[in-house]
Design a protein around this motif. Structure first.
Motif, PDB file in Angstrom:
ATOM      1  N   ASP A  85      51.330   4.989  -0.972  1.00 25.60           N
ATOM      2  CA  ASP A  85      50.047   5.772  -0.744  1.00 25.60           C
ATOM      3  C   ASP A  85      49.042   4.995   0.006  1.00 25.60           C
ATOM      4  N   ILE A  86      48.929   4.953   1.059  1.00 26.39           N
ATOM      5  CA  ILE A  86      47.877   4.005   1.732  1.00 26.39           C
ATOM      6  C   ILE A  86      46.533   4.772   1.717  1.00 26.39           C
ATOM      7  N   LYS A  87      46.730   5.991   1.728  1.00 23.29           N
ATOM      8  CA  LYS A  87      45.236   6.722   1.845  1.00 23.29           C
ATOM      9  C   LYS A  87      44.452   6.333   0.480  1.00 23.29           C
ATOM     10  N   ASN A  88      45.413   6.407  -0.522  1.00 22.99           N
ATOM     11  CA  ASN A  88      44.543   6.022  -1.949  1.00 22.99           C
ATOM     12  C   ASN A  88      44.725   4.849  -2.395  1.00 22.99           C
ATOM     13  N   THR A  89      44.587   3.754  -1.504  1.00 23.53           N
ATOM     14  CA  THR A  89      44.734   2.415  -1.883  1.00 23.53           C
ATOM     15  C   THR A  89      43.363   1.668  -1.190  1.00 23.53           C
ATOM     16  N   VAL A  90      42.931   0.825  -2.122  1.00 26.07           N
ATOM     17  CA  VAL A  90      41.885  -0.166  -1.622  1.00 26.07           C
ATOM     18  C   VAL A  90      42.557  -1.726  -1.731  1.00 26.07           C
ATOM     19  N   PHE A  91      42.677  -2.343  -0.507  1.00 22.68           N
ATOM     20  CA  PHE A  91      43.235  -3.745  -0.648  1.00 22.68           C
ATOM     21  C   PHE A  91      42.127  -4.445  -0.620  1.00 22.68           C
ATOM     22  N   SER A  92      41.966  -5.654  -1.565  1.00 22.81           N
ATOM     23  CA  SER A  92      41.274  -6.647  -1.544  1.00 22.81           C
ATOM     24  C   SER A  92      41.707  -8.157  -2.006  1.00 22.81           C
ATOM     25  N   PHE A  93      40.928  -8.899  -2.192  1.00 21.52           N
ATOM     26  CA  PHE A  93      41.389 -10.351  -2.575  1.00 21.52           C
ATOM     27  C   PHE A  93      40.326 -10.848  -3.673  1.00 21.52           C
ATOM     28  N   ILE A  94      41.314 -12.015  -4.341  1.00 19.12           N
ATOM     29  CA  ILE A  94      40.137 -12.728  -5.409  1.00 19.12           C
ATOM     30  C   ILE A  94      39.694 -13.888  -4.800  1.00 19.12           C
ATOM     31  N   PRO A  95      38.493 -14.000  -4.414  1.00 22.17           N
ATOM     32  CA  PRO A  95      37.844 -15.163  -3.789  1.00 22.17           C
ATOM     33  C   PRO A  95      38.273 -16.688  -4.693  1.00 22.17           C
ATOM     34  N   ASN A  96      38.342 -17.562  -3.764  1.00 13.91           N
ATOM     35  CA  ASN A  96      38.174 -17.854  -2.424  1.00 13.91           C
ATOM     36  C   ASN A  96      39.366 -18.172  -1.842  1.00 13.91           C
ATOM     37  N   THR A 145      44.428   5.239   7.834  1.00 13.28           N
ATOM     38  CA  THR A 145      43.617   3.796   8.261  1.00 13.28           C
ATOM     39  C   THR A 145      43.818   3.003   6.799  1.00 13.28           C
ATOM     40  N   PRO A 146      44.450   1.919   6.702  1.00 13.42           N
ATOM     41  CA  PRO A 146      44.414   1.024   5.690  1.00 13.42           C
ATOM     42  C   PRO A 146      42.965   0.801   4.973  1.00 13.42           C
ATOM     43  N   ARG A 147      42.608   0.737   4.035  1.00 11.31           N
ATOM     44  CA  ARG A 147      41.129   0.426   3.473  1.00 11.31           C
ATOM     45  C   ARG A 147      41.047  -1.055   2.759  1.00 11.31           C
ATOM     46  N   PHE A 148      40.616  -1.959   3.733  1.00  7.83           N
ATOM     47  CA  PHE A 148      40.586  -3.385   3.589  1.00  7.83           C
ATOM     48  C   PHE A 148      38.886  -3.723   2.927  1.00  7.83           C
ATOM     49  N   GLU A 149      38.877  -3.913   1.902  1.00  7.45           N
ATOM     50  CA  GLU A 149      37.457  -4.411   1.435  1.00  7.45           C
ATOM     51  C   GLU A 149      37.310  -5.508   0.563  1.00  7.45           C
ATOM     52  N   LYS A 150      36.009  -6.030   0.470  1.00  9.61           N
ATOM     53  CA  LYS A 150      35.718  -7.169  -0.519  1.00  9.61           C
ATOM     54  C   LYS A 150      35.155  -6.509  -1.713  1.00  9.61           C
ATOM     55  N   LEU A 151      35.931  -6.403  -2.630  1.00 11.38           N
ATOM     56  CA  LEU A 151      35.583  -5.902  -4.010  1.00 11.38           C
ATOM     57  C   LEU A 151      35.200  -6.908  -4.843  1.00 11.38           C
ATOM     58  N   TYR A 170      30.379  -2.045  -5.299  1.00 16.31           N
ATOM     59  CA  TYR A 170      30.341  -0.544  -5.990  1.00 16.31           C
ATOM     60  C   TYR A 170      30.247   0.489  -4.807  1.00 16.31           C
ATOM     61  N   GLY A 171      30.781   1.779  -5.167  1.00 15.00           N
ATOM     62  CA  GLY A 171      30.636   2.676  -4.219  1.00 15.00           C
ATOM     63  C   GLY A 171      31.834   2.893  -3.131  1.00 15.00           C
ATOM     64  N   ILE A 172      32.940   2.047  -3.310  1.00 15.40           N
ATOM     65  CA  ILE A 172      33.958   2.139  -2.427  1.00 15.40           C
ATOM     66  C   ILE A 172      35.112   2.858  -3.056  1.00 15.40           C
ATOM     67  N   VAL A 173      35.696   2.665  -4.428  1.00 16.78           N
ATOM     68  CA  VAL A 173      36.765   3.147  -4.768  1.00 16.78           C
ATOM     69  C   VAL A 173      36.435   4.610  -5.402  1.00 16.78           C
ATOM     70  N   LYS A 174      37.337   5.561  -4.940  1.00 16.22           N
ATOM     71  CA  LYS A 174      37.332   6.905  -5.470  1.00 16.22           C
ATOM     72  C   LYS A 174      37.676   6.871  -6.988  1.00 16.22           C
ATOM     73  N   ASP A 175      36.824   7.567  -7.688  1.00 13.66           N
ATOM     74  CA  ASP A 175      36.955   7.544  -9.408  1.00 13.66           C
ATOM     75  C   ASP A 175      38.315   8.199  -9.564  1.00 13.66           C
TER      76      ASP A 175
END
Length: 636
Positions: free
Chosen positions: A357-368, A412-418, A447-452
């Protein structure tokens, strides 16, 4: 890495191949060597932040004058402190002697740290031993120039007790049980032997004592000394040394566990623990920097002759894969590609975890340090999306509606710095009495990127050791975004076994994978396996190390990797976490695909590259059973 682990250590060696006057004329400074040493050490600051040290040796110094200089310092700013100390010396001399300080011969005679051979070391302390006396380089001093020895290294020996016994049998009385002492004294003993043999030979040939000193310096067989010294060493090591008259060496263990790179031209020979630092400090291309071969020593004689000679038969190469995953700088060309590949290879497991489910997935990473693997995940997920779009469109080209077509094209995959790491807060909380509460805020989030309650968060980590920071901080922070599910993805496989070759992972109870396996044994009525393994380990104590197996593997054998991962997820799950949680680990096969030239994987597989490793893992398990919170081997 969410759970930071320590590593010892980093080395840097500079051997000037021209007189100091050459560097004064070409580069405008007689301090070319010390400046380059500083760059090499500062660029390797990632390898040691508990202390550092440097030593230099001058050639052809008249009797009665100092030719060895050493300075060491403690703390995370040790490198800066050391070179500030040295630079202040230079500045004072330049001010007091403005004319003389332009004369390189005068400088060499009157000013310390102006030698032709320069050695630096960065240190990570382990298990409480962290004092100035523990900082390399170490000196073994003697009035005979050719018997002086300076040593620094990145190493751990698994058989220190055996090596100490050998020193006792030689008649020595080492002052402490540490692998640095055994290494220094072993090399020192055979250096003394070589000196005596040459002295006797030249005395017999009629040379005077003064002439003999010069002949010993010329004819000292460095490879022979190292061969005799390292005959019984069991461990991972890159060890650098300088003899008082100017011969220098860097030796690498037979399995190539610890890294060592070098560059040579007509001006300089340089060695470092990492390749890109040499490239940067000397502005040389990738292909100009070579690796010292396993079981070989790079030897620079005082006369400028440089060779690479075997001191022990190379074993199957098992270079440390953790260097590639975590420790070494990601600016190395090959390491960067490997870390990206580690991320890319995880994509099938990630897609399975999120139900594609690409539409409802946010991809991020744990720094650094997980950032480069994250780029690999981005590439892999983008490739999946393109292929999916192509496949659907080709199959349904004549049936798809305009609305479906629009949706398909706009996937479009959602790649964000969470995750955001607050380094200043971390420094503060290490000294705070109420660390448990404060540690939750080491990381912050966007905040404000992930859909509840609709989105799944996929967070890439490079490895998971204890899982403590995940449980106490990262998962709690991410859960505040109200995701439906959190997937923690490790670009490394499950860490199951202790290291004994230089990484600060020596106690079984520190590994969440081990905790999970023990928990599963109890849940499945297999608690007796613990005692059976303990008895096998106990019975192996008196066996020769070559006959000892890794009996701890039996702890994990009843369970699949997926079962252990699921139990890890249960263990690290905070009690108040609302989201579903899954933990995904890299597979061993994919690790080897990504890092084909660094197959050392004993912390994941339990397959140790030296016999001493099996004794260490068994001892570590026994310590855990017996409630002893100590390492299973001696170290510096």
């Amino acid at each position: 890495m969410s759970d930071a682990i320590k590593h010892e250590c980093g080395i840097a060696l500079v051997r000037l191949l021209k007189p100091l006057s050459y560097y004064q004329e070409k580069y405008g400074t007689p301090y070319y060597g010390i400046n380059k040493l500083y760059l090499l050490m500062e660029k390797q600051h990632n390898r040691g932040q508990d202390g550092a040290g440097i030593a230099t040796i001058k050639f052809d110094v008249k009797p009665g004058n100092r030719y060895i200089s050493r300075y060491r310092a403690m703390g995370s700013s040790a490198v800066a402190d050391i070179f500030e100390y040295v630079q202040k010396k230079f500045a004072a001399v330049n001010k007091a002697y403005p004319v003389e300080s332009k004369d390189t011969d005068w400088l060499k005679e009157h000013v310390s740290f102006t030698g032709e051979v320069l050695l630096g070391h960065l240190r990570y302390g382990t298990h409480g031993k962290n004092s100035i006396e523990s900082c390399h380089p170490f000196l073994r001093q003697n009035n005979w120039m050719t018997r002086n020895l300076v040593v620094a290294g990145n190493f751990n020996m698994t058989n220190v007790d055996e090596l100490l016994q050998q020193l006792y049998e030689l008649g020595q009385h080492p002052k402490e049980q540490a692998d640095t002492v055994t290494v220094l004294e072993k090399i020192g003993h055979f250096l003394d032997d070589e000196n005596q043999e040459l002295f006797d030979q030249f005395k017999k040939d009629g040379y005077s004592n003064i002439e003999i000193s010069a002949q010993i310096a010329k004819n000292l067989d460095v490879a022979k000394i190292l061969t005799r010294s390292a005959k019984t060493w069991d461990g991972g090591y890159t060890i650098a040394g300088i003899f008082g008259h100017g011969d220098a060496f860097v030796m690498r263990d037979p399995a190539g566990i610890r890294p060592a790179f070098y560059y040579q031209d007509d001006e300089v020979l340089v060695v470092a623990s990492e390749r890109p630092v040499i490239q940067t400090a000397f502005n040389v291309p990738l292909g100009a920097v070579q690796e010292i071969k396993p079981g070989h020593a790079l030897i620079a004689k005082k006369d400028g002759t440089i060779s690479q000679e075997m001191f022990r038969q190379p074993a199957t190469q098992k270079s440390c894969s953790f260097e590639r995953i975590y420790f070494s700088r990601g600016s190395d060309a090959d390491i960067y590609k490997e870390r990206k590949e580690l991320g890319r290879l995880l994509c099938p497991q990630i897609l399975q975890a999120v139900g594609s489910d690409i539409k409802n997935t946010v991809f991020s990473f744990i720094p650094n340090t997980a950032e480069v693997s994250y780029y690999g995940v981005m590439e892999g997920i983008n490739t999946y999306v393109r292929n999916y779009q192509k496949d659907v469109l080709l199959k349904r080209a004549d049936k798809i509606s305009d609305l479906e077509l629009e949706e398909m094209i706009n996937i479009t995959p959602r790649f964000e710095k969470l995750n955001v790491k607050d380094a200043k807060l971390r420094t503060f909380i290490t000294q705070d009495a109420d660390r448990t509460d404060m540690v939750q805020h080491v990381y912050d989030t966007t905040y404000g990127i992930v859909k509840d309650h609709d989105d799944t968060i996929v967070a890439i980590d490079d490895s998971i050791v204890r899982g403590t920071t995940l449980k106490q901080s990262i998962l709690t922070i991410l859960d505040r975004l109200n995701p439906k599910k959190i997937v923690i993805v490790s670009s490394a496989p499950q860490i199951r076994y202790p290291d004994c070759y230089g990484i600060d992972m020596s106690r079984m109870g520190e590994f969440v994978a081990f905790e999970a396996a023990i928990s599963l044994l109890k849940q499945n009525g297999l608690a007796h396996v613990v005692d059976e393994v303990y008895q096998r380990c106990l019975a192996s104590i008196t066996k020769p190390k070559d006959e000892v197996e890794n009996y701890v593997k039996a702890i994990y054998e009843p369970f699949t990797d997926v079962e252990i991962s699921a139990e890890i997820a249960r263990i690290i799950r905070p009690h108040n976490l609302k989201a579903e949680l899954e933990v995904v680990y890299q597979t061993l096969d994919n690790l080897h695909k990504a890092c084909p030239n660094h197959l050392g994987d004993w912390y994941f597989s339990g397959d140790y590259p030296t016999p001493g490793g099996n004794k260490v893992v068994n001892k570590a398990f026994m310590n855990w059973v017996e409630g002893k919170n100590v390492r299973a081997y001696f170290s510096n």
